[in-house]
Design a protein around this motif. Structure first.
Motif, PDB file in Angstrom:
ATOM      1  N   LYS A 123       0.862  -1.174   0.000  1.00 31.96           N
ATOM      2  CA  LYS A 123       0.000   0.000   0.000  1.00 31.96           C
ATOM      3  C   LYS A 123       0.902   1.229   0.000  1.00 31.96           C
ATOM      4  O   LYS A 123       1.848   1.306   0.788  1.00 31.96           O
ATOM      5  N   LEU A 124       0.624   2.165  -0.904  1.00 33.82           N
ATOM      6  CA  LEU A 124       1.408   3.388  -0.951  1.00 33.82           C
ATOM      7  C   LEU A 124       1.078   4.218   0.282  1.00 33.82           C
ATOM      8  O   LEU A 124      -0.077   4.476   0.593  1.00 33.82           O
ATOM      9  N   THR A 125       2.115   4.604   1.037  1.00 29.64           N
ATOM     10  CA  THR A 125       1.904   5.353   2.271  1.00 29.64           C
ATOM     11  C   THR A 125       2.129   6.836   2.044  1.00 29.64           C
ATOM     12  O   THR A 125       2.562   7.258   0.977  1.00 29.64           O
ATOM     13  N   ARG A 126       1.862   7.562   3.090  1.00 29.30           N
ATOM     14  CA  ARG A 126       2.084   9.010   3.042  1.00 29.30           C
ATOM     15  C   ARG A 126       3.555   9.318   2.812  1.00 29.30           C
ATOM     16  O   ARG A 126       4.430   8.480   3.016  1.00 29.30           O
TER      17      ARG A 126
ATOM     18  N   PHE B 274       7.047  14.387   5.008  1.00 29.32           N
ATOM     19  CA  PHE B 274       5.986  15.188   5.611  1.00 29.32           C
ATOM     20  C   PHE B 274       5.706  14.703   7.039  1.00 29.32           C
ATOM     21  O   PHE B 274       5.509  15.491   7.956  1.00 29.32           O
ATOM     22  N   HIS B 275       5.721  13.388   7.227  1.00 33.10           N
ATOM     23  CA  HIS B 275       5.519  12.804   8.555  1.00 33.10           C
ATOM     24  C   HIS B 275       6.639  13.263   9.501  1.00 33.10           C
ATOM     25  O   HIS B 275       6.393  13.646  10.647  1.00 33.10           O
ATOM     26  N   LYS B 276       7.862  13.249   8.994  1.00 31.19           N
ATOM     27  CA  LYS B 276       9.009  13.688   9.790  1.00 31.19           C
ATOM     28  C   LYS B 276       8.876  15.173  10.136  1.00 31.19           C
ATOM     29  O   LYS B 276       9.186  15.589  11.265  1.00 31.19           O
TER      30      LYS B 276
ATOM     31  N   SER C 147       8.142  28.889   9.250  1.00 34.93           N
ATOM     32  CA  SER C 147       8.789  27.945   8.333  1.00 34.93           C
ATOM     33  C   SER C 147       8.020  26.626   8.227  1.00 34.93           C
ATOM     34  O   SER C 147       8.238  25.861   7.294  1.00 34.93           O
ATOM     35  N   PHE C 148       7.130  26.363   9.176  1.00 36.70           N
ATOM     36  CA  PHE C 148       6.340  25.123   9.138  1.00 36.70           C
ATOM     37  C   PHE C 148       5.080  25.261   8.297  1.00 36.70           C
ATOM     38  O   PHE C 148       4.389  24.289   8.056  1.00 36.70           O
ATOM     39  N   PHE C 149       4.746  26.481   7.850  1.00 35.56           N
ATOM     40  CA  PHE C 149       3.532  26.687   7.055  1.00 35.56           C
ATOM     41  C   PHE C 149       3.713  26.137   5.667  1.00 35.56           C
ATOM     42  O   PHE C 149       4.721  26.128   5.084  1.00 35.56           O
TER      43      PHE C 149
ATOM     44  N   ASN D   5      -2.956   4.314  10.224  1.00 38.16           N
ATOM     45  CA  ASN D   5      -4.172   4.816  10.858  1.00 38.16           C
ATOM     46  C   ASN D   5      -4.692   6.127  10.295  1.00 38.16           C
ATOM     47  O   ASN D   5      -5.750   6.589  10.711  1.00 38.16           O
ATOM     48  N   MET D   6      -3.958   6.754   9.376  1.00 29.46           N
ATOM     49  CA  MET D   6      -4.399   8.046   8.858  1.00 29.46           C
ATOM     50  C   MET D   6      -3.944   8.188   7.408  1.00 29.46           C
ATOM     51  O   MET D   6      -2.756   8.107   7.117  1.00 29.46           O
ATOM     52  N   GLU D   7      -4.912   8.404   6.523  1.00 31.44           N
ATOM     53  CA  GLU D   7      -4.605   8.603   5.105  1.00 31.44           C
ATOM     54  C   GLU D   7      -3.922   9.957   4.893  1.00 31.44           C
ATOM     55  O   GLU D   7      -3.985  10.838   5.749  1.00 31.44           O
ATOM     56  N   ALA D   8      -3.308  10.129   3.728  1.00 28.87           N
ATOM     57  CA  ALA D   8      -2.530  11.330   3.420  1.00 28.87           C
ATOM     58  C   ALA D   8      -3.356  12.606   3.508  1.00 28.87           C
ATOM     59  O   ALA D   8      -2.901  13.609   4.075  1.00 28.87           O
ATOM     60  N   ASP D   9      -4.583  12.606   2.986  1.00 29.20           N
ATOM     61  CA  ASP D   9      -5.393  13.830   3.015  1.00 29.20           C
ATOM     62  C   ASP D   9      -5.800  14.208   4.438  1.00 29.20           C
ATOM     63  O   ASP D   9      -5.797  15.379   4.805  1.00 29.20           O
ATOM     64  N   GLU D  10      -6.126  13.213   5.262  1.00 30.75           N
ATOM     65  CA  GLU D  10      -6.462  13.494   6.659  1.00 30.75           C
ATOM     66  C   GLU D  10      -5.227  13.989   7.416  1.00 30.75           C
ATOM     67  O   GLU D  10      -5.318  14.891   8.243  1.00 30.75           O
ATOM     68  N   PHE D  11      -4.066  13.415   7.114  1.00 34.50           N
ATOM     69  CA  PHE D  11      -2.829  13.840   7.763  1.00 34.50           C
ATOM     70  C   PHE D  11      -2.526  15.297   7.427  1.00 34.50           C
ATOM     71  O   PHE D  11      -2.106  16.066   8.286  1.00 34.50           O
ATOM     72  N   GLU D  12      -2.756  15.693   6.183  1.00 31.27           N
ATOM     73  CA  GLU D  12      -2.515  17.088   5.787  1.00 31.27           C
ATOM     74  C   GLU D  12      -3.462  18.029   6.531  1.00 31.27           C
ATOM     75  O   GLU D  12      -3.046  19.084   7.009  1.00 31.27           O
TER      76      GLU D  12
END
Length: 149
Positions: free
Chosen positions: A38-41, A45-47, A147-149, A111-118
């Motif tokens: 499964k392709l993950t996030r 971005f997670h880091k 810088s995190f925006f 536990n969290m898809e890419a769009d929800e994580f964003e």
């Protein structure tokens, strides 16, 4: 067992993190295993989310008396969960005694898809601005925050 894999040159899948290498010794040559790919996030971005947590934690804990006597890892883990809850990413359950229990949603890949994580990341920034950095006038800190925006 879940191990994050990345495809290298030549089409070979290898563990994404070195700490997962010892876990592969559980697999035996000649045995057949089923893998669910499964392709993950985006791991970068997670880091970035966890770098943001550490930045917020350092700012928050700088003026807290008594923290030096607590386990920093445990305190950071609690801080991270509390900020996730403040960002609106939590689950509520009712305990046996009738109290409502609020638990932070897991940010784990599974536990969290890419769009929800964003959405969570953006909400996390807003929650930090409101609850951690409110009233901050230090230009250096505000530049780092931006810088995190």
């Amino acid at each position: 067992m879940q191990i994050d894999m990345v495809k290298n040159a030549g089409g070979v899948f290898v563990p994404m993190f070195e700490h997962d290498l010892p876990r592969l010794t559980k697999f035996k040559n000649g045995e057949v295993y089923t893998a669910d790919f499964k392709l993950t996030r985006n791991p970068t971005f997670h880091k970035k989310m966890f770098v943001f947590f550490k930045f917020c934690f350092q700012h928050w804990s700088a003026n807290k008396a008594g923290l030096e006597h607590m386990d920093e890892h445990s305190q950071f883990d609690r801080f991270r969960k509390d900020l996730t809850i403040l960002a609106g990413f939590y689950e509520q359950t009712i305990r046996l005694n009738g109290e409502i229990r609020i638990e932070a949603k897991s940010l784990a890949y599974a536990n969290m898809e890419a769009d929800e994580f964003e959405r969570c990341y953006n909400a996390m920034i807003n929650a930090a601005i409101k609850h951690i950095f409110a009233g901050t006038r230090d230009g250096n800190i505000l530049n780092q925050l931006q810088s995190f925006f």
